[in-house]
Design an enzyme around this catalytic site. Structure first.
Site, PDB file in Angstrom:
ATOM      1  N   CYS A  92      -8.998 -10.027  -3.638  1.00 51.38           N
ATOM      2  CA  CYS A  92      -7.923  -9.223  -4.244  1.00 51.38           C
ATOM      3  C   CYS A  92      -6.930 -10.129  -4.961  1.00 51.38           C
ATOM      4  CB  CYS A  92      -7.193  -8.400  -3.184  1.00 51.38           C
ATOM      5  SG  CYS A  92      -8.218  -7.213  -2.318  1.00 51.38           S
ATOM      6  N   CYS A 140      -6.415 -10.222   1.491  1.00 49.08           N
ATOM      7  CA  CYS A 140      -7.751 -10.234   0.889  1.00 49.08           C
ATOM      8  C   CYS A 140      -7.836 -11.299  -0.214  1.00 49.08           C
ATOM      9  CB  CYS A 140      -8.044  -8.841   0.324  1.00 49.08           C
ATOM     10  SG  CYS A 140      -9.502  -8.724  -0.719  1.00 49.08           S
TER      11      CYS A 140
END
Length: 167
Positions: A86, A83
């Site tokens: 993230c 991600c």
């Protein structure tokens, strides 16, 4: 490298023999999808926010206070190694952890390694930050990589924890 050349020759032959761009597109998509796991393995090595204590957690009890940090709120970062957002917010999470680690517990949970825990907390997008009170009950959550909101939320929780501690 030689496998890439072989792959390109194979595509050229398929295209000239069958003249079907759909077959070529399907092969290209298949080849790009099958190589994705190698990229994820590379990314997982460089993710700084991984808390190894929660690498294979199976219940919320491992996310809440342990003996040395009893009666503290907890901030949980549900993330995935693949991600992008993230990875972008991970340095801020680490900074907040070092700044407020004396009054708040910080945990990171890789949703790919902890599918049951992610399901238990109904994680539908990454990153998701969940604030638990000292008893382990969810107080609030922040979905998405919003640095200002995360900093404000953690600061507020830290101030409340300091106020509770002084009473």
């Amino acid at each position: 490298m030689p496998s890439n050349i072989f792959f390109l020759i194979m595509i050229k032959n398929l295209f000239t023999n069958f003249c079907s761009p759909f077959v070529v597109l399907a092969l290209v998509l298949f080849a790009s999808c099958s190589g994705g796991s190698k990229q994820s393995e590379k990314d997982s090595v460089s993710t700084p926010a991984v808390d190894t204590a929660v690498a294979a957690a199976s219940s919320s009890s491992s996310l809440v206070a342990n003996d040395s940090t009893a009666a503290r709120p907890t901030v949980i970062d549900f993330f995935a190694t693949w991600c992008g957002p993230c990875r972008q917010i991970a340095p801020l999470f680490d900074k907040l952890k070092s700044e407020y680690g004396d009054v708040i517990n910080f945990k990171s949970v890789d949703v790919d390694l902890n599918e049951d825990l992610a399901r238990q907390y109904n994680i539908e997008a990454m990153p998701t930050f969940i604030i638990l009170d000292a008893e382990g009950k969810e107080v609030t959550r922040l979905v998405g990589a919003d640095p200002q909101e995360l900093a404000k939320l953690v600061s507020s929780v830290a101030q409340s924890a300091k106020d509770d501690k002084s009473k």
